[in-house]
Design a protein around this motif. Structure first.
Motif, mmCIF file in Angstrom:
data_model
loop_
_atom_site.group_PDB
_atom_site.id
_atom_site.type_symbol
_atom_site.label_atom_id
_atom_site.label_comp_id
_atom_site.label_asym_id
_atom_site.label_seq_id
_atom_site.Cartn_x
_atom_site.Cartn_y
_atom_site.Cartn_z
ATOM 1 N N ALA A 299 0.618 3.998 -2.922
ATOM 2 C CA ALA A 299 0.196 5.368 -2.591
ATOM 3 C C ALA A 299 1.155 6.385 -3.207
ATOM 4 O O ALA A 299 0.724 7.389 -3.794
ATOM 5 N N THR B 96 -4.384 3.205 -4.905
ATOM 6 C CA THR B 96 -3.609 2.799 -3.725
ATOM 7 C C THR B 96 -4.085 1.463 -3.170
ATOM 8 O O THR B 96 -3.276 0.614 -2.756
ATOM 9 N N VAL C 84 0.816 -1.211 0.000
ATOM 10 C CA VAL C 84 0.000 0.000 0.000
ATOM 11 C C VAL C 84 0.857 1.272 0.000
ATOM 12 O O VAL C 84 0.567 2.209 -0.771
#
Length: 456
Positions: free
Chosen positions: A118, A174, A114
């Protein structure tokens, strides 16, 4: 090449970038700074090739050769007046490169973590904004589209929806790593970049160039994280930090907040103005009369502006000041932070004519001297000497610190016409009793003044 040697050469390149940035802070060392920065970039490219040994090395070398040839040709041929446009294009290319790298990394599925996704989404977002915003800035400066603020009905709501949609799409990328989502994010933020620059115009454009420069640095930093490349993070951080500081300094020099500069047009308070020439009477003079004013003055302060750059008259200006100094006249140059079309435009222009750096005085240093100045010679500047910044609360430039040439004993303007400056507003100083105007191309006018001074 071993990892230890690669890390060492990356450190060398990073030091080169830092030294280059320091060198670029002064005209005296700017050329050396450029050379050191280029050396750091060359070391970086060579180390990457030695470490990763790319499969398509021949194609990469061909691309480098083509890009290098285009860059060299552009650098040799670009006019000084077009330098801001080139800077805008450089910003855009940097943003586009970062966004494309992020999209390619996402397509290859190098990581599903993640935090990594992101940063990848953020790189696409900020890189796309930088690209489209820079292209529109280029078009404004090149006068392909109007340089005035452009606002359409409901624009603030379109902008709000675009921001919300971009953020939502970024969260989608994301959480899922969707390539389709990343492409949609790029499309949305390309539009957002246009919406960011459309409402900006007039004297605010140089500040937007600086802001987009900071964005390009942030894009490089983010792409460095995506690629796990420390050197990109260092280089991008340097550009992003310096660009941000410069943007803040320029906004302060304009006497306005960055929020007001970017979004003031939504409230009707940005750099909206008129491009209509005034038909009010002014006092104009000929070269012989103005030459007498200059040649018998004790102190002359030259205020260069964009018109000097357009006419490529910096060398003639230097010859005129040399002629005045040979007569015992004290001559200095007053430099406003946002004169021209980009930060430092006038400094670069005068350095090209070998004007001694100690003769260039910044606004805060030179303003107290105008009260003891016999003649203020304004060459191609308008907004940066406009008293409306102090006297007219409704003016688009109200609150902007200016060069206080109105305090000089007499003022001479070299102008092509009575058209307003880049901010699109009249300058009441042009109609003052102590002001004399000499109309014509700046280079031609300065040549006539030079001949007249030599004949005194």
């Amino acid at each position: 090449m071993s990892e230890n040697w690669a890390a060492f050469f990356y450190l060398v390149a990073a030091v080169c970038f830092i030294v280059a940035l320091k060198g670029l802070s002064s005209p005296r060392t700017a050329r050396l700074g450029n050379v050191v920065g280029a050396a750091g970039a060359l070391v970086s490219v060579l180390v990457v090739m030695a470490v990763h040994r790319p499969d398509r090395l021949v194609w990469i070398l061909i691309a480098i050769a083509v890009g290098g040839a285009i860059g060299t040709l552009a650098a040799q041929r670009v006019a000084m007046t077009a330098m801001p446009q080139m800077v805008a294009l450089f910003n855009g290319v940097g943003g586009a490169a970062g966004a494309m790298v992020a999209l390619l990394e996402l397509a290859e599925g190098t990581s599903d973590a993640v935090p990594h996704l992101a940063v990848t989404a953020f790189t696409v977002l900020i890189g796309s904004i930088t690209f489209s915003g820079s292209l529109l800035t280029f078009a404004k400066l090149q006068e392909i589209v109007t340089g005035r603020p452009m606002v359409f009905p409901g624009m603030r709501w379109v902008a709000a929806v675009s921001v919300a949609g971009s953020l939502a799409t970024g969260v989608w990328v994301t959480l899922t790593g969707s390539v389709l989502g990343a492409v949609l994010l790029a499309a949305l933020t390309l539009g957002l970049g246009l919406l960011l620059v459309l409402p900006v115009g007039g004297a605010d454009v140089p500040i937007v160039i600086s802001l987009l420069n900071a964005f390009s640095g942030i894009t490089v930093t983010a792409s460095g994280y995506v690629l796990s490349n420390t050197l990109l993070i260092v280089a991008g951080t340097l550009v992003g930090a310096s660009g941000t500081l410069l943007t803040k300094m320029m906004a302060d020099a304009m006497g306005r907040s960055l929020v007001n500069i970017l979004f003031g047009a939504f409230a009707g308070g940005s750099t909206l103005g008129s491009t209509t020439e005034s038909d009010r009477p002014v006092r104009s003079g000929g070269p012989p009369d103005i030459a007498i004013q200059l040649g018998y003055a004790r102190k002359v302060v030259v205020v260069p502006g964009y018109g000097l750059a357009v006419a490529q008259a910096q060398h003639t200006m230097r010859d005129l000041t040399d002629a005045l100094e040979s007569r015992g006249v004290e001559v200095t140059y007053a430099i406003h932070p946002v004169a021209g079309r980009m930060p430092g435009h006038m400094n670069v222009l005068l350095a090209e004519a070998d004007v001694p750096y100690d003769k260039l005085k910044e606004m805060t240093e030179v303003n107290p001297e105008f009260r003891t100045t016999d003649v203020a010679l304004v060459v191609g500047a308008n907004d940066v000497v406009n008293p409306a910044a102090h006297t007219e609360p409704g003016s688009p430039i109200y609150g902007m610190p200016i060069l206080e040439v109105a305090h000089a004993a007499s003022v001479v303007f070299l102008k092509r016409s009575m058209r307003p400056g880049f901010a699109g507003i009249e300058n009441e100083l042009l109609y003052d009793q102590k002001t004399t105007l000499l109309f014509g191309d700046a280079k031609e006018s300065l040549s006539k003044l030079l001949a007249a001074v030599k004949n005194l």
